[in-house]
Each structure stands twice: as structure tokens, then as C-alpha cells.
Design a protein around this motif. Structure first.
Motif, short mmCIF file in Angstrom:
data_model
loop_
_atom_site.label_atom_id
_atom_site.label_comp_id
_atom_site.label_asym_id
_atom_site.label_seq_id
_atom_site.Cartn_x
_atom_site.Cartn_y
_atom_site.Cartn_z
N ALA A 89 1.41 5.23 7.70
CA ALA A 89 2.58 5.79 8.38
C ALA A 89 2.56 5.45 9.88
CB ALA A 89 2.65 7.29 8.17
N VAL A 90 1.40 5.54 10.51
CA VAL A 90 1.26 5.21 11.93
C VAL A 90 1.60 3.74 12.16
CG1 VAL A 90 -0.40 4.94 13.84
CG2 VAL A 90 -0.44 7.02 12.42
N LEU A 91 1.03 2.88 11.34
CA LEU A 91 1.26 1.44 11.48
C LEU A 91 2.71 1.07 11.22
CD1 LEU A 91 -2.07 0.31 9.83
CD2 LEU A 91 -1.41 -0.15 12.21
N LYS A 92 3.28 1.66 10.18
CA LYS A 92 4.68 1.39 9.84
C LYS A 92 5.59 1.79 11.01
CE LYS A 92 7.74 0.72 6.35
NZ LYS A 92 7.88 -0.53 5.69
N SER A 93 5.35 2.95 11.60
CA SER A 93 6.19 3.40 12.71
C SER A 93 6.02 2.51 13.94
CB SER A 93 5.92 4.86 13.06
OG SER A 93 4.64 5.00 13.64
N ALA A 94 4.90 1.79 14.02
CA ALA A 94 4.66 0.86 15.14
C ALA A 94 5.18 -0.54 14.83
CB ALA A 94 3.17 0.82 15.47
N GLY A 95 5.80 -0.71 13.66
CA GLY A 95 6.43 -1.98 13.33
C GLY A 95 5.62 -2.93 12.48
N TYR A 96 4.49 -2.50 11.96
CA TYR A 96 3.68 -3.37 11.12
C TYR A 96 4.18 -3.35 9.67
CZ TYR A 96 0.25 -3.59 14.87
OH TYR A 96 -0.37 -3.80 16.07
N LYS A 97 3.98 -4.46 8.97
CA LYS A 97 4.21 -4.50 7.52
C LYS A 97 2.88 -4.10 6.90
CE LYS A 97 6.00 -7.22 3.77
NZ LYS A 97 5.09 -7.89 2.88
N VAL A 98 2.84 -2.94 6.25
CA VAL A 98 1.56 -2.36 5.85
C VAL A 98 1.65 -1.72 4.47
CG1 VAL A 98 2.08 -0.24 7.13
CG2 VAL A 98 -0.28 -0.76 6.58
N ASP A 99 0.55 -1.84 3.73
CA ASP A 99 0.39 -1.19 2.44
C ASP A 99 -0.87 -0.33 2.48
OD1 ASP A 99 2.58 -2.38 0.90
OD2 ASP A 99 1.46 -4.25 1.07
N ASN A 100 -0.90 0.67 1.62
CA ASN A 100 -2.05 1.56 1.49
C ASN A 100 -2.83 1.18 0.23
OD1 ASN A 100 -3.70 3.94 1.82
ND2 ASN A 100 -2.50 4.89 0.21
N MET A 101 -4.16 1.02 0.36
CA MET A 101 -4.98 0.72 -0.81
C MET A 101 -5.29 2.02 -1.54
SD MET A 101 -8.54 -1.41 -1.21
CE MET A 101 -9.72 -0.06 -1.00
N ALA A 102 -4.61 2.24 -2.66
CA ALA A 102 -4.79 3.46 -3.45
C ALA A 102 -6.21 3.52 -4.02
CB ALA A 102 -3.77 3.50 -4.58
N GLY A 103 -6.80 4.70 -3.99
CA GLY A 103 -8.15 4.88 -4.53
C GLY A 103 -9.24 4.64 -3.53
N GLY A 104 -8.93 3.93 -2.46
CA GLY A 104 -9.87 3.70 -1.37
C GLY A 104 -11.18 3.04 -1.78
N MET A 105 -12.16 3.21 -0.90
CA MET A 105 -13.46 2.58 -1.12
C MET A 105 -14.18 3.16 -2.33
SD MET A 105 -13.92 0.03 0.84
CE MET A 105 -15.68 -0.25 0.58
N MET A 106 -13.87 4.39 -2.71
CA MET A 106 -14.49 4.95 -3.92
C MET A 106 -14.11 4.10 -5.13
SD MET A 106 -14.02 9.04 -3.12
CE MET A 106 -13.90 9.42 -4.82
N ALA A 107 -12.84 3.74 -5.26
CA ALA A 107 -12.38 2.92 -6.38
C ALA A 107 -12.89 1.49 -6.24
CB ALA A 107 -10.86 2.95 -6.46
N TRP A 108 -12.89 0.96 -5.02
CA TRP A 108 -13.35 -0.41 -4.75
C TRP A 108 -14.80 -0.56 -5.20
CZ3 TRP A 108 -10.79 -4.61 -2.46
CH2 TRP A 108 -11.59 -5.69 -2.04
N GLN A 109 -15.66 0.36 -4.75
CA GLN A 109 -17.08 0.27 -5.10
C GLN A 109 -17.32 0.55 -6.57
OE1 GLN A 109 -18.26 2.86 -1.81
NE2 GLN A 109 -19.35 1.14 -0.89
N ALA A 110 -16.56 1.49 -7.16
CA ALA A 110 -16.71 1.78 -8.60
C ALA A 110 -16.36 0.56 -9.45
CB ALA A 110 -15.82 2.97 -8.99
N ALA A 111 -15.47 -0.29 -8.93
CA ALA A 111 -15.08 -1.50 -9.66
C ALA A 111 -16.06 -2.65 -9.44
CB ALA A 111 -13.67 -1.93 -9.26
N GLY A 112 -17.03 -2.44 -8.57
CA GLY A 112 -18.03 -3.47 -8.29
C GLY A 112 -17.52 -4.59 -7.42
#
Length: 98
Positions: free
Chosen positions: A71-94
Motif C-alpha cells: 500500500a505504501v509503495l502503491k501510493s508512492a507510484g510503484y507498480k507492486v505486488d504482495n507475495m502471499a504467504g511470505g517467507m514462511m511459505a517460500w521456505q516451506a516450499a524449499g
């Protein structure tokens, strides 16, 4: 703002800019190799460090703080997406960390 999966983030990690908004201790336990680290509390003051010509993916532990960062980045004009699940999901997926 949209949520993307960890697999989408993995596919985009060498093209887009990943911004890890976790705290120092969390990042020390492992981060995505191509990510830059800017804690959420410092994000507004450090926007100049983020390349405006690249798409951005916000990353945190579970997806909550990165949603706020998105939300902060979007309001500053960036094209931005949120990585759902975060690092917990990233690490769980190996997926790779350093």
C-alpha cells in the motif's frame, strides 16, 4: 495491488525487485537471494533506494506486513505486488534462501 503466489515470485525474482520488509533478525535467518532489505518502519524514508523502473514484489514473514508495504509503495507510484504467504511459505516450499 494484487497478491501473487510464491511460485510467481520465484519466476519473477531475477526480473523484478523483491523488497523484504521484515526486521533484521528475521532476515538474518534467511532471505530470498535477490531481495533487498528495507524494514517496514523505514520504508517511507527509504523509497529512493527502490528503482522506479522495475516492478516490485513486497515480501515479509507471512504476507501481512508486505501487504502494508504494498500500500505504501502503491501510493508512492510503484507498480507492486504482495507475495502471499511470505517467507514462511517460500521456505516451506524449499525455494532458495541465503
Amino acid at each position: 495491488m494484487s497478491d501473487i503466489s510464491i511460485n510467481q515470485a520465484y519466476e519473477r525474482m531475477n526480473r523484478d525487485l523483491l523488497v523484504d520488509v521484515r526486521e533484521d533478525a528475521e532476515v538474518a535467518a534467511g532471505r530470498i537471494p535477490t531481495a533487498i532489505h528495507i524494514p517496514l518502519g523505514e520504508l517511507s524514508a527509504r523509497l529512493g533506494e527502490i528503482d522506479r523502473n522495475r516492478d516490485v514484489i513486497a515480501v515479509c514473514r507471512s504476507g501481512n506486513r508486505s501487504s502494508r508495504a504494498t500500500a505504501v509503495l502503491k501510493s508512492a507510484g510503484y507498480k507492486v505486488d504482495n507475495m502471499a504467504g511470505g517467507m514462511m511459505a517460500w521456505q516451506a516450499a524449499g525455494l532458495p534462501t541465503v
